[in-house]
Design an enzyme around this catalytic site. Structure first.
Site, PDB file in Angstrom:
ATOM      1  CG  ASN A   1      -0.339  -0.266   2.505  1.00 28.40           C
ATOM      2  OD1 ASN A   1       0.886  -0.264   2.596  1.00 28.40           O
ATOM      3  ND2 ASN A   1      -1.127  -0.468   3.535  1.00 28.40           N
TER       4      ASN A   1
ATOM      5  CG  HIS B   1       4.151   3.558   8.361  1.00 19.97           C
ATOM      6  ND1 HIS B   1       3.319   2.797   9.168  1.00 19.97           N
ATOM      7  CD2 HIS B   1       4.770   4.449   9.193  1.00 19.97           C
ATOM      8  CE1 HIS B   1       3.449   3.212  10.422  1.00 19.97           C
ATOM      9  NE2 HIS B   1       4.320   4.211  10.468  1.00 19.97           N
TER      10      HIS B   1
HETATM   11  P1  ADP Z   1      -1.777   0.886   8.711  1.00 20.84           P
HETATM   12  O1  ADP Z   1      -0.513   0.696   7.889  1.00 20.84           O
HETATM   13  O2  ADP Z   1      -2.878   1.524   7.885  1.00 20.84           O
HETATM   14  O3  ADP Z   1      -1.539   1.607  10.011  1.00 20.84           O
HETATM   15  P2  ADP Z   1      -1.924  -1.698  10.133  1.00 20.84           P
HETATM   16  O4  ADP Z   1      -1.051  -1.101  11.210  1.00 20.84           O
HETATM   17  O5  ADP Z   1      -3.170  -2.411  10.536  1.00 20.84           O
HETATM   18  O6  ADP Z   1      -2.331  -0.584   9.056  1.00 20.84           O
HETATM   19  O7  ADP Z   1      -1.058  -2.744   9.283  1.00 20.84           O
HETATM   20  C1  ADP Z   1       0.303  -2.527   9.007  1.00 20.84           C
HETATM   21  C2  ADP Z   1       0.584  -2.971   7.574  1.00 20.84           C
HETATM   22  O8  ADP Z   1       0.401  -4.389   7.482  1.00 20.84           O
HETATM   23  C3  ADP Z   1      -0.336  -2.403   6.515  1.00 20.84           C
HETATM   24  O9  ADP Z   1       0.041  -1.100   6.084  1.00 20.84           O
HETATM   25  C4  ADP Z   1      -0.233  -3.431   5.410  1.00 20.84           C
HETATM   26  O10 ADP Z   1       0.950  -3.252   4.627  1.00 20.84           O
HETATM   27  C5  ADP Z   1      -0.091  -4.741   6.198  1.00 20.84           C
HETATM   28  N1  ADP Z   1      -1.379  -5.408   6.448  1.00 20.84           N
HETATM   29  C6  ADP Z   1      -2.410  -4.960   7.196  1.00 20.84           C
HETATM   30  N2  ADP Z   1      -3.420  -5.845   7.232  1.00 20.84           N
HETATM   31  C7  ADP Z   1      -3.006  -6.891   6.482  1.00 20.84           C
HETATM   32  C8  ADP Z   1      -3.594  -8.143   6.125  1.00 20.84           C
HETATM   33  N3  ADP Z   1      -4.796  -8.510   6.513  1.00 20.84           N
HETATM   34  N4  ADP Z   1      -2.867  -8.974   5.352  1.00 20.84           N
HETATM   35  C9  ADP Z   1      -1.630  -8.652   4.915  1.00 20.84           C
HETATM   36  N5  ADP Z   1      -1.045  -7.478   5.205  1.00 20.84           N
HETATM   37  C10 ADP Z   1      -1.700  -6.625   5.979  1.00 20.84           C
END
Ligand code: ADP
Length: 200
Positions: free
Chosen positions: A160, A163
């Site tokens: 994505n 961060h």
């Molecule tokens: P954010 O990056 O939006 O703060 P999270 O802290 O929940 O989200 O997750 C950290 C990172 O882990 C995400 O940016 C993404 O790259 C990865 N991620 C999150 N959820 C999933 C999932 N269900 N399966 C695989 N990768 C995930």
């Protein structure tokens, strides 16, 4: 309470963002949003550094495991067969491992941005964690089409591009984790009097 105009947050262009050549455009969008760049560097962090960045409490890992569990269930896949366990904490640990592998694929660009409610402003600008669920116009939607279902079937992290710290407490930790004090700068941007009024 500190002035929210001075709030700071950490943004990291992830390996896919760097490899897409999107670093400049993403930074331009954040600067246009009114955020001031106060620190920036390209880094290839160690596994240990990334492990500490994702300072994974059992609650955070279980949450990550829960999201993954639900993605499998939605698709009608047998979670236990695919992941070797249906324990959400154990699944969370596996996802964290995928995530650290992903973050080591190429150099990252780490930065600190300052501005009005910077933490929540940046989170809104980057959009939802899962790019296919992010609003068009948000950074994650515009630079990625990844889906958690695809990622989970392929046993990899969701790609994505960016961060950003999730809350002020995380931001304060991440600033000291990624930057030494002398790597951060104070200066005035020419747009500040227009945005915040003349200085008193
Ligand atoms: P954010 O990056 O939006 O703060 P999270 O802290 O929940 O989200 O997750 C950290 C990172 O882990 C995400 O940016 C993404 O790259 C990865 N991620 C999150 N959820 C999933 C999932 N269900 N399966 C695989 N990768 C995930």
């Amino acid at each position: 309470m500190d002035n929210p105009q001075k709030e700071r947050t950490v943004v990291i262009i992830k390996p896919d963002g760097v490899q897409l050549g999107a670093t400049g455009e993403i930074l331009a969008r954040l600067e246009k949003r009114g955020l001031k760049l106060v620190g920036i560097k390209m880094v290839k962090p160690t596994r240990d550094h990334l492990d500490k960045h994702y300072n994974a409490t059992d609650a955070w890992l279980t949450g990550l495991g829960d999201k993954t569990y639900n993605a499998f269930a939605e698709f009608g896949w047998d979670v236990k067969e695919k992941m070797g366990t249906d324990d959400k904490l154990e699944i969370g640990k596996k996802v964290k491992n995928w995530l650290v592998n992903y973050m080591q694929e190429a150099p990252l660009v780490a930065m600190v941005l300052e501005g009005m409610h910077a933490v929540s402003t940046v989170r809104k600008t980057i959009g939802h964690t899962i790019p296919i669920q992010a609003e068009p116009g948000s950074i994650r939607a515009d630079f990625s089409t990844d889906s958690n279902t695809a990622a989970n079937i392929e046993q990899r992290a969701v790609r994505n591009v960016i961060h950003a710290s999730g809350n002020v407490e995380e931001a304060n930790f991440e600033i000291t984790h990624w930057f030494a004090p002398q790597e951060l700068f104070d200066y005035q941007r020419a747009s500040e009097p227009a945005m915040f009024g003349p200085s008193k």
